[in-house]
Write a protein that holds these residues in place. Structure first.
Motif: not given
Length: 206
Positions: A107-118, A120-121, A124-126
């Motif tokens: 759960f936390f691994g998937a959550a961290l992966t999604i947050m890190n991806f967001h 990187d791209v 929030q600014e977009v």
């Protein structure tokens, strides 16, 4: 005239330790009713403690046993040339603490992966820029975009993996299931070539 027997070897078979494997277990058989039942009960292999978890039954061994026992017959092979027998030991029950630990890690691994991806791209600014373009206002937290996006992200993953817990949405396999199937096929091909003693001959074999 020789009796004609058609044999189609199964691709994979699971057995218990110390089990006796019959022809009907490893192959589909078409033959005259007078010998079909006896053919089905021909013993081919006895699983022993020395066997590992994978055993290969080659069709040549099957044909040899049938022609010796039921001569005169003619055996016609259809399909794969061997059956992979998987010896399945008794499964141990997974403890609840171990299950919870693995669940938390995933759960936390998937959550961290999604947050890190967001991050990187610059997601929030977009979303802030899109909100400004649409409304003409500046909002550091455009929830009108962020909330539907978060819900859509979860729904998209459910549709992608084609499962809600154990319930399948439709009969189409998910990409993960296709990759697991391809991996299993590659593994079976490797085992068939490397574990089947009949398929290779070394230079020092006599």
């Amino acid at each position: 005239m020789d009796q004609l027997v058609y044999i189609r070897m199964r691709h994979r078979l699971q057995v218990n330790p110390h089990e006796l494997v019959f022809l009907k277990d490893v192959a589909q058989i078409i033959a005259d009713e007078s010998i079909l039942e006896e053919l089905s009960r021909v013993p081919l292999y006895k699983v022993t403690a020395e066997d590992r978890n994978i055993i290969i039954i080659d069709v040549m061994k099957v044909i040899r046993q049938l022609t010796e026992r039921f001569a005169p017959i003619e055996v016609q092979m259809i399909g794969p040339a061997q059956t992979i027998i998987e010896v399945v030991a008794q499964k141990r029950k997974i403890s609840k603490p171990m299950f919870i630990l693995i669940w938390l890690l995933l759960f936390f691994g998937a959550a961290l992966t999604i947050m890190n991806f967001h991050e990187d791209v610059s997601m929030q600014e977009v979303q802030q820029k899109i909100f400004t373009l649409v409304t003409g206002e500046i909002d550091p937290k455009p929830l009108i975009f962020q909330i539907p996006y978060s819900i859509g992200l979860g729904l998209g993953m459910i549709i992608f993996f084609n499962h809600v817990f154990k319930k399948r949405l439709n009969e189409e396999p998910s990409p993960l299931e296709v990759e697991m199937f391809n991996y299993q096929m590659d593994l079976d091909n490797y085992v068939s070539l490397n574990e089947n003693k009949e398929s290779m001959k070394k230079i020092d074999d006599h």
